[in-house]
Write a protein that holds these residues in place. Structure first.
Motif, short mmCIF file in Angstrom:
data_model
loop_
_atom_site.label_atom_id
_atom_site.label_comp_id
_atom_site.label_asym_id
_atom_site.label_seq_id
_atom_site.Cartn_x
_atom_site.Cartn_y
_atom_site.Cartn_z
N TYR A 1 0.82 -1.21 0.00
CA TYR A 1 0.00 0.00 0.00
C TYR A 1 0.86 1.26 0.00
N PRO A 2 1.59 1.50 -1.08
CA PRO A 2 2.50 2.65 -1.10
C PRO A 2 1.79 4.00 -1.00
N THR A 3 0.62 4.11 -1.61
CA THR A 3 -0.08 5.41 -1.57
C THR A 3 -0.62 5.67 -0.16
N ILE A 4 -1.23 4.66 0.43
CA ILE A 4 -1.71 4.79 1.81
C ILE A 4 -0.54 5.16 2.72
N SER A 5 0.58 4.48 2.56
CA SER A 5 1.72 4.70 3.45
C SER A 5 2.31 6.10 3.28
N ARG A 6 2.41 6.53 2.03
CA ARG A 6 2.97 7.86 1.77
C ARG A 6 2.09 8.95 2.38
N ILE A 7 0.78 8.86 2.16
CA ILE A 7 -0.12 9.88 2.69
C ILE A 7 -0.08 9.87 4.21
N ASN A 8 -0.08 8.67 4.78
CA ASN A 8 -0.06 8.56 6.24
C ASN A 8 1.17 9.25 6.83
N LYS A 9 2.30 9.02 6.21
CA LYS A 9 3.54 9.62 6.70
C LYS A 9 3.47 11.15 6.65
N THR A 10 2.92 11.65 5.55
CA THR A 10 2.79 13.11 5.41
C THR A 10 1.84 13.67 6.47
N LEU A 11 0.76 12.94 6.72
CA LEU A 11 -0.22 13.41 7.71
C LEU A 11 0.37 13.44 9.11
N LEU A 12 1.14 12.40 9.46
CA LEU A 12 1.63 12.29 10.84
C LEU A 12 2.62 13.41 11.18
N ALA A 13 3.12 14.08 10.16
CA ALA A 13 4.03 15.20 10.41
C ALA A 13 3.29 16.50 10.74
N LEU A 14 1.97 16.50 10.49
CA LEU A 14 1.20 17.72 10.74
C LEU A 14 0.90 17.88 12.23
N GLU A 15 0.97 19.12 12.68
CA GLU A 15 0.75 19.43 14.10
C GLU A 15 -0.59 18.86 14.62
N ALA A 16 -1.67 19.03 13.85
CA ALA A 16 -2.99 18.60 14.33
C ALA A 16 -3.06 17.08 14.51
N PHE A 17 -2.29 16.36 13.69
CA PHE A 17 -2.27 14.89 13.84
C PHE A 17 -1.37 14.49 15.00
N ARG A 18 -0.36 15.31 15.27
CA ARG A 18 0.57 15.00 16.36
C ARG A 18 -0.06 15.22 17.73
N VAL A 19 -0.70 16.36 17.92
CA VAL A 19 -1.25 16.66 19.25
C VAL A 19 -2.42 15.74 19.60
N SER A 20 -3.08 15.22 18.57
CA SER A 20 -4.26 14.39 18.80
C SER A 20 -3.93 12.90 18.84
N HIS A 21 -2.66 12.57 18.63
CA HIS A 21 -2.21 11.18 18.50
C HIS A 21 -2.50 10.37 19.79
N PRO A 22 -2.83 9.10 19.63
CA PRO A 22 -3.11 8.24 20.80
C PRO A 22 -1.98 8.20 21.83
N CYS A 23 -0.76 8.48 21.42
CA CYS A 23 0.34 8.40 22.38
C CYS A 23 0.49 9.69 23.18
#
Lengths: 216, 216
Positions: free
Chosen positions: A183-205
């Motif tokens: 799933y290269p497209t899923i993986s690439r988009i996911n990686k880009t998203l996880l770098a965004l502040e809104a995804f970081r502060v809301s992360h389960p960890c």
């Protein structure tokens, strides 16, 4: 009935709760979190108090503007209609349809089949293969869909509701040890998203109810 | 790319297909049906031709305005945005949230757990109890939700997307022999809906692919 801060009933690891946490973060909405532990005390979502708020006995639920809304996508659509900036849906109706199709593919086509209440029915030894099969089946389709809709994100180059569904579902896939190589497209988009502040502060960890050993 | 008549890929008994057929009927949209038989030929949804249209290998899918949209609620939202009359969502954002919450409760919270592809995994003797449990759990919640949102229909006195989800789910409940006595609100609304022309013409017993012995 206009209350103060919105209250989000959330569980750190719930992928559906995470979707809403991202929306709240992206839109810059200040809110309080009320953690609902899905396994402690036999599941706090089964308490009478919580059932009165959300008869589905599920997180997330959002108390906002004097009402309580359940179902993550219904919450996100409400936030979009009442707090439209920044937008989580494109302007063009066909692109909006792509966003909603991808969101529903994950929210109705994958997540319900691998959520905690279903897995509990499966018996310990069947849980992992069951969850993997549901995710692989969905990701096979999602990868093909994204190949025609994606730009930087799921639909074009703007973060949308579809991305709010994607990153949490990939986190579930990793938790269930799904091989993401196909799933290269899923993986690439996911990686880009996880770098965004809104995804970081809301992360389960990084939630108030994240256990110490899972914090990052 | 503007094609002629929309084409709906549909299976007579699929509750998700029925949702879209009701929307098309209510909005007076002329369309063609392309039946996709979910069990014949090992499942026609698995053909290469159909997968190219809808990688999820599910019905419904709607070819319209030069695009193909999958996922019933995404289709209905697209129809609502491009053919707004008569509306399937209320004006008020809180009522719209109720409509979407009820729709998602059914479309993500009930239907995926009792659909054909999941039941096939269960083994013959477990299928009925599994499906019943999923529906009962969802209807317990839905009945409570409706007690605070319903008028003549699921949300107030106007037919909405929520009603397009409700009637097909009740039909599934009946097929799986769920006792509906504990659900007076669901049952009352369903009965009112089934009397409407748009619900009648779109009914599973009146489709081009309905087998003779199930026609009515």
């Amino acid at each position: 009935m206009q209350a103060g801060k919105p209250i989000l009933y959330s569980y750190f690891r719930s992928s559906c709760s995470w979707r809403v946490r991202i929306a709240l973060a992206l839109k810059g909405i200040d809110y309080e979190i009320m953690p609902i532990h899905l396994t402690k005390d036999g599941g706090q979502q089964f308490s009478k108090e919580f059932q009165a708020l959300n008869p589905m006995k599920q997180v997330p639920a959002l108390k906002i503007d004097g009402v309580t809304i359940g179902q993550s996508l219904a919450i996100i659509e409400y936030l979009e209609e009442t707090r439209p900036t920044p937008p989580l849906l494109p302007q063009d109706p066909k692109k909006r349809a792509s966003v909603r199709m991808i969101s529903d593919l994950i929210a109705a086509g994958i997540q319900p089949l691998q959520n905690l209440s279903v897995l509990k029915e499966m018996g310990q030894e069947n849980q992992l293969p069951w969850a993997q099969k549901a995710i692989i089946n969905g990701f096979d389709a999602l990868e093909r869909v994204l190949q025609s809709t994606a730009g930087k994100y799921c639909v074009g180059d703007q973060v949308s509701m579809a991305d709010l569904c994607l990153a949490p579902q990939v986190a579930n896939a990793e938790r269930f040890k799904v091989d993401l190589t196909p799933y290269p497209t899923i993986s690439r988009i996911n990686k880009t998203l996880l770098a965004l502040e809104a995804f970081r502060v809301s992360h389960p960890c990084r939630q108030p109810d994240t256990p110490a050993e899972l914090r990052a």
